[in-house]
Design a protein around this motif. Sequence first.
Motif, PDB file in Angstrom:
ATOM      1  N   THR A  77     -29.481   2.522  -6.507  1.00  0.00           N
ATOM      2  CA  THR A  77     -28.658   1.368  -6.155  1.00  0.00           C
ATOM      3  C   THR A  77     -28.349   0.571  -7.419  1.00  0.00           C
ATOM      4  O   THR A  77     -29.036   0.697  -8.435  1.00  0.00           O
ATOM      5  CB  THR A  77     -29.369   0.440  -5.152  1.00  0.00           C
ATOM      6  OG1 THR A  77     -30.577  -0.054  -5.744  1.00  0.00           O
ATOM      7  CG2 THR A  77     -29.663   1.148  -3.845  1.00  0.00           C
ATOM      8  N   ASN A  78     -27.330  -0.247  -7.343  1.00  0.00           N
ATOM      9  CA  ASN A  78     -26.947  -1.094  -8.470  1.00  0.00           C
ATOM     10  C   ASN A  78     -27.899  -2.293  -8.511  1.00  0.00           C
ATOM     11  O   ASN A  78     -27.805  -3.194  -7.685  1.00  0.00           O
ATOM     12  CB  ASN A  78     -25.500  -1.551  -8.299  1.00  0.00           C
ATOM     13  CG  ASN A  78     -24.992  -2.303  -9.504  1.00  0.00           C
ATOM     14  OD1 ASN A  78     -25.671  -2.396 -10.527  1.00  0.00           O
ATOM     15  ND2 ASN A  78     -23.807  -2.849  -9.393  1.00  0.00           N
ATOM     16  N   HIS A  79     -28.841  -2.273  -9.447  1.00  0.00           N
ATOM     17  CA  HIS A  79     -29.820  -3.351  -9.559  1.00  0.00           C
ATOM     18  C   HIS A  79     -30.194  -3.561 -11.022  1.00  0.00           C
ATOM     19  O   HIS A  79     -29.937  -2.715 -11.871  1.00  0.00           O
ATOM     20  CB  HIS A  79     -31.070  -3.040  -8.727  1.00  0.00           C
ATOM     21  CG  HIS A  79     -31.849  -1.859  -9.234  1.00  0.00           C
ATOM     22  ND1 HIS A  79     -31.490  -0.567  -8.926  1.00  0.00           N
ATOM     23  CD2 HIS A  79     -32.934  -1.767 -10.033  1.00  0.00           C
ATOM     24  CE1 HIS A  79     -32.343   0.258  -9.517  1.00  0.00           C
ATOM     25  NE2 HIS A  79     -33.221  -0.436 -10.200  1.00  0.00           N
ATOM     26  N   GLY A  83     -31.347   0.921 -12.832  1.00  0.00           N
ATOM     27  CA  GLY A  83     -30.137   0.368 -12.225  1.00  0.00           C
ATOM     28  C   GLY A  83     -28.883   0.787 -12.969  1.00  0.00           C
ATOM     29  O   GLY A  83     -28.928   1.272 -14.093  1.00  0.00           O
ATOM     30  N   LYS A  84     -27.771   0.633 -12.342  1.00  0.00           N
ATOM     31  CA  LYS A  84     -26.439   0.804 -12.918  1.00  0.00           C
ATOM     32  C   LYS A  84     -25.943   2.254 -13.004  1.00  0.00           C
ATOM     33  O   LYS A  84     -24.753   2.475 -12.979  1.00  0.00           O
ATOM     34  CB  LYS A  84     -26.316   0.167 -14.312  1.00  0.00           C
ATOM     35  CG  LYS A  84     -26.800  -1.263 -14.399  1.00  0.00           C
ATOM     36  CD  LYS A  84     -25.825  -2.238 -13.789  1.00  0.00           C
ATOM     37  CE  LYS A  84     -26.215  -3.675 -14.025  1.00  0.00           C
ATOM     38  NZ  LYS A  84     -27.137  -4.228 -13.036  1.00  0.00           N
TER      39      LYS A  84
END
Length: 82
Positions: free
Chosen positions: A33-35, A40-41
Amino acid sequence: MMYFVYILYSISKNKYYVGSCEDIAKRLAKHNTNHAGFTGKTGDWTVKHTEQYTNKADALKREKQIKAWKSRVMIEKLINKI
């Protein structure tokens, strides 16, 4: 309950990530997930290696052992069972 040590790989980062958890599928989804944070990313983490343990203490001990190697070569040998 089972516990797992896992090694993930990101093509875009060309990096490995070592962790431990109770549910690999759920943890992988979280990593992708985008975090904020190291995983992340990118969203392209894939599982390259897993080990199963019957208790959390053993899984954490193994995770720390692998991380202490600080060696891509050693991680790749483990993944490739060399």
